[in-house]
Design a protein around this motif. Structure first.
Motif, short mmCIF file in Angstrom:
data_model
loop_
_atom_site.label_atom_id
_atom_site.label_comp_id
_atom_site.label_asym_id
_atom_site.label_seq_id
_atom_site.Cartn_x
_atom_site.Cartn_y
_atom_site.Cartn_z
N UNK A 64 0.90 -1.22 -0.07
CA UNK A 64 0.08 0.06 -0.04
C UNK A 64 0.63 1.18 0.03
N UNK A 65 2.06 1.19 0.62
CA UNK A 65 2.95 2.19 0.62
C UNK A 65 3.84 2.59 -0.31
N UNK A 66 4.01 1.36 -1.34
CA UNK A 66 5.11 1.58 -2.35
C UNK A 66 4.56 2.64 -3.59
N UNK A 67 3.26 2.62 -3.83
CA UNK A 67 2.81 3.67 -4.85
C UNK A 67 3.06 5.02 -4.21
N UNK A 68 2.93 5.04 -2.92
CA UNK A 68 2.75 6.65 -2.49
C UNK A 68 4.20 7.00 -2.25
N UNK A 71 4.92 8.02 -5.91
CA UNK A 71 4.42 9.23 -6.48
C UNK A 71 4.85 10.37 -5.59
N UNK A 72 5.84 10.22 -4.61
CA UNK A 72 6.05 11.42 -3.80
C UNK A 72 5.23 12.03 -2.78
N UNK A 73 4.26 11.33 -2.25
CA UNK A 73 2.90 11.55 -1.41
C UNK A 73 3.53 11.97 -0.30
N UNK A 74 2.83 13.09 0.34
CA UNK A 74 3.23 13.45 1.78
C UNK A 74 3.40 12.43 2.86
N UNK A 75 4.29 12.65 3.75
CA UNK A 75 4.72 11.63 4.79
C UNK A 75 3.60 11.29 5.73
N UNK A 76 2.52 12.09 5.83
CA UNK A 76 1.45 12.01 6.59
C UNK A 76 0.53 11.01 6.08
N UNK A 81 -2.05 5.72 5.70
CA UNK A 81 -2.24 4.62 4.99
C UNK A 81 -1.70 3.17 5.59
N UNK A 82 -0.54 3.06 6.13
CA UNK A 82 0.10 2.03 6.89
C UNK A 82 -0.75 1.77 8.16
N UNK A 212 -3.23 10.66 -4.92
CA UNK A 212 -2.22 10.17 -3.84
C UNK A 212 -2.86 8.54 -3.30
N UNK A 213 -3.59 7.88 -4.18
CA UNK A 213 -4.31 6.73 -3.78
C UNK A 213 -4.85 6.67 -2.47
N UNK A 214 -5.57 7.94 -2.06
CA UNK A 214 -6.41 7.94 -1.13
C UNK A 214 -7.65 6.96 -1.28
N UNK A 215 -7.83 6.55 -2.44
CA UNK A 215 -9.01 5.56 -2.59
C UNK A 215 -8.65 4.30 -1.63
N UNK A 216 -7.50 3.93 -1.06
CA UNK A 216 -7.21 2.96 -0.33
C UNK A 216 -7.89 3.27 1.05
#
Length: 247
Positions: A64-68, A71-76, A81-82, A212-216
């Motif tokens: 779940x975290x790898x695509x984030x 894509x350079x998603x924010x740390x929060x 997600x994790x 940011x894959x927020x659908x997860x």
């Protein structure tokens, strides 16, 4: 802790725990291989990927975290997600507490690292009565862990070391999806968990366009809400394989 393990190896329950896990190692190994390749393909160095595999040891949150990360998603977003993906371990802990609470804290912390979804399922099937029996339960746990941990780590490490030599057109991503679906199917033990899984799938597809894959996160929230509603208003139908939790 290491000095306790040889005694567990000789216990009949250790062999039983290993035997119960052998039948599902193919899916675990496929999932581990895909995760190892995905870590390197997402931009992690080999050293960091090895560190993540050995220290984190949580395939769902890793995938779940790898695509984030890529894509350079924010740390929060990464942490949230994790955290949400691993919330199920809180439920695992409330169940395992009935069995393992009498053990010393150091031993329980050591066990916590190796705790995994399928070990949880097998453990509750083997010991449906929630009362401590450490002489049998602890060797059984370590027997399952001995198979599960190796079946995950060896393919994951192979995927990390060979990632640059494995062409992307091999369709490993699709293989990983199939492995996850197979593992998820084995965890759906009653009507409530099936409904929660269906709600999560629909929510993930409906929210696919979010950045940011927020659908997860949306899918996890929807599944938890559905599970809580079902547990409150609709008694679980059929036998429970893992405490009626949504995955």
């Amino acid at each position: 802790m290491a000095d306790l393990l040889p005694a567990h190896w000789r216990h009949p329950e250790f062999k039983q725990g290993a035997k119960d896990m052998v039948g599902i190692t193919l899916g675990i190994s496929a999932w581990g291989l895909v995760t190892g390749v995905a870590m390197v393909k997402s931009g992690l160095s080999v050293g960091m990927a090895l560190f993540m595999s050995l220290v984190v040891f949580a395939g769902s949150s890793q995938l779940a975290s790898l695509p984030l990360i890529a894509s350079g998603a924010p740390l929060w977003v990464l942490w949230a997600t994790s955290f949400c993906v691993n919330l199920r371990f809180v439920i695992f802990s409330t169940q395992w507490r009935h069995y393992l609470a009498p053990l010393p804290r150091r031993q329980r912390l050591w066990i916590a690292y190796f705790a995994a979804d399928l070990n949880y399922v097998a453990f509750l099937k083997r010991f449906p009565e929630m009362k401590p029996d450490p002489e049998r339960q602890v060797p059984y746990f370590w027997g399952g862990v001995a198979i599960n941990w190796v079946a995950w780590q060896l393919p994951a490490i192979a995927g990390i070391l060979l990632a640059d030599r494995i062409p992307t057109n091999w369709g490993l991503g699709f293989a990983g999806v199939l492995a996850l679906l197979g593992l998820s199917y084995s965890l759906l033990g009653n009507r409530n968990s099936w409904v929660s899984a269906a709600v999560a799938a629909c929510a993930a597809v409906a929210a696919y366009g979010l950045p940011l894959r927020l659908n997860i996160l949306v899918a996890i929230a929807a599944a938890v809400a559905a599970g809580l509603m079902m547990e409150r208003w609709v008694p679980p139908g059929g036998p429970t394989a893992h405490g009626g939790r949504p995955t």
